[in-house]
Design a protein around this motif. Sequence first.
Motif, mmCIF file in Angstrom:
data_model
loop_
_atom_site.group_PDB
_atom_site.id
_atom_site.type_symbol
_atom_site.label_atom_id
_atom_site.label_comp_id
_atom_site.label_asym_id
_atom_site.label_seq_id
_atom_site.Cartn_x
_atom_site.Cartn_y
_atom_site.Cartn_z
ATOM 1 N N SER A 1 0.836 -1.209 0.000
ATOM 2 C CA SER A 1 0.000 0.000 0.000
ATOM 3 C C SER A 1 0.865 1.251 0.000
ATOM 4 O O SER A 1 0.542 2.245 -0.659
ATOM 5 N N GLN B 1 -7.664 0.539 0.004
ATOM 6 C CA GLN B 1 -7.826 -0.689 0.794
ATOM 7 C C GLN B 1 -9.058 -0.582 1.692
ATOM 8 O O GLN B 1 -9.813 -1.526 1.836
ATOM 9 N N ASP C 1 -6.212 -1.684 -4.574
ATOM 10 C CA ASP C 1 -5.620 -2.191 -3.340
ATOM 11 C C ASP C 1 -6.594 -3.169 -2.694
ATOM 12 O O ASP C 1 -7.546 -2.764 -2.052
ATOM 13 N N GLU C 2 -6.337 -4.432 -2.899
ATOM 14 C CA GLU C 2 -7.182 -5.511 -2.386
ATOM 15 C C GLU C 2 -8.660 -5.316 -2.739
ATOM 16 O O GLU C 2 -9.508 -5.178 -1.858
HETATM 17 MG MG LIG Z 1 -2.044 -2.750 2.332
#
Ligand SMILES: [Mg+2]
Lengths: 251, 386
Positions: free
Chosen positions: A43, A85, A173-174
């Motif tokens: 991240s 995220q 991000d994810e």
């Molecule tokens: Mg992360």
Amino acid sequence: MSILTVQGVNKSFAGLKALNQVNLKVAQGQVHAIIGPNGAGKSTLLNCFVGRLEPDTGTVMFDGQSLLNRRPHEINQLGVARVFQTPEIFPDLSLLENVMIPAFAHRDGAFKMNWLPRIDGEAEIRDKALHMLEEVGLADNRSDHAGALSRGDKRRLELAMCLVQEPRLLLLDEPTAGMSRADTNNTIDLLKRIGERGITKIVIEHDMHVVFSLAHKVSVMAQGTVIAEGTPEEIRGNPKVQEAYLGGAHL
Amino acid sequence: MAAAPTSAFGTSRRSDLIFLVLFAAAVLTAPLWASLIGAGYPDLLQKWAIYGLFAIGFNILFGLTGYLSFGHAAFLGVGSYTAVWSFKLLGMNVLPAVFFAMITAAVFALAIGYISLRRSGIYFSILTLAFAQMSYNLAYSVLTPITNGETGLTVLPSDPRILEQLAGVRDTVSTPTTSLFGLEMTGYPGFYFCAVVLIIGFFVAMKIARSPFGTMLKAIKSNQTRMNYTGFNTRPYTLAAFIISGMYAGLAGALLASTDPLAGAERMQWTASGEVVLMTILGGAGTLLGPVLGAAVIKYFENIFSAFNDQVLMEMFNWLPETLQEAAVAVAGLFVGEGWHLTLGVVFMLIVIFLPGGIMEGIRRVQKLFRRSDGASRTDTASESA
Ligand SMILES: [Mg+2]
Ligand SMILES: Nc1ncnc2c1ncn2[C@@H]1O[C@H](COP(=O)(O)OP(=O)(O)O)[C@@H](O)[C@H]1O
């Protein structure tokens, strides 16, 4: 040809070396996955692309332009969009408004004193946003407040908000964290479909199923550095990667 | 693809038009219905309209954009001073006064907003408060040549009033009164002038709230981080909102001066800044109608409660035994007259605790009750965004 080139990026937080000489080349139109254990610096690396953090040293070039020392909105206006995220949406606004707003940024730029027309009269933007909501399967909820959505739905909404801008580089991000298996598969399908539109994507993922069904290339990060890079098949068999994942049971 | 999903915006062109017409009708007929609650005289009605405008503008910054200014009275004061100067130099016509007051307020808002908006949250509030207090102190000290210090700025018969001089109608003997092309701004004409300005101000605020620009302001309030990463430079948006709300305050200040051509520094004091915050929250921040209602309620009760004195209280409690009567008067006396702000404080606390959305939330809750008892499930979205 690479659209994003990262060279020698370092970033420390009060002595903690979060990024250590990171190099990365992302090819135009491809899906580039970044995997690695929690705290590896994934991240943080994305933060250095969008103006949230400035690296201590190193360069980040996007399509011939440096992304360093630019404010977040300038980087977005260059064509870089990001799914965070923890979903960043407009909780007090309706889903439709949530998706229309980024479409305005794409059409009108960073600032426009657009106070004379009514927002519900902006048919072109509205139809575009509605179409995007249909793509992520949220069109029926368009009048709901975004804050009331489940975490998985917020993610899909945020994805729609990024896609409606037709970015050239999409950072995820994810994107499937907190989603059910069915929703994860829908998101994979969606990302594959938009892959056909030539949007370059960087995906941070923990779910190897997602990585192996989407990615053209995978970079593995551990302790702030890229320890391996290759096609999904190469990565699957790499002993260093197995080790980074402590036995790599789920690889 | 589905037809225009108006409900996704909580409003439609039609519902807004109806809303606007009803609002205008209510304002213009105020002298009739307000007399039923003992408020049917131009002095108070004018205050409703003026503070309504002040609160409508304040709401654009606070309710829509999410920036709580504790210094908006500075712009009210700037507007008043500018208006009185316009009376003194140009003439007693209220239109130039209103025009120049809004311009000056905009310039001040640009300067103060430019600096204050570098911070958000509590730091922004403190910065605006500091600027307003500075303005207040300057008005009393070094700026005395412009503000006439503690005495306050008034119009004198000997003032140049160039436009009147040119037209050859300047009266240098009697104290001049404000007018709109000869129509004196006292009594009901004065109220109707303010009422028309209020309706225009309401219309403009509605236009802003329903526009893409207004949606961006709401989005900034909802999640400024997302706005930045979505490609918006939020600074000019917040600055525009700050200037617009400053101009509304300047306009309100000019109207105050138009009803009584006198400007004093106390208009800039922090209590005046706090009052518009109370009005907006009491009525319902973020709604169009709420701030106007909040302003009207506060000015109405201020009028009633501050008129109470011990004499009136003694009569109210004369059904009690003498000792109890005196005790009751002593306690109640704290809340009326000069102490009316105590009442306001208590009411405000109750609202914030039990009805954080203000009067508008109360109205919505009552509506919901009725709807449930009707068995109707269709939601009336027009009222939600009102
Ligand atoms: Mg992360
Ligand atoms: N803003 C920050 N301040 C201090 N430390 C940070 C900050 N952001 C990240 N870190 C630290 O840097 C390391 C990498 O974090 P992160 O990039 O979030 O990892 P990942 O996304 O790979 O799980 C972690 O040890 C984290 O605590």
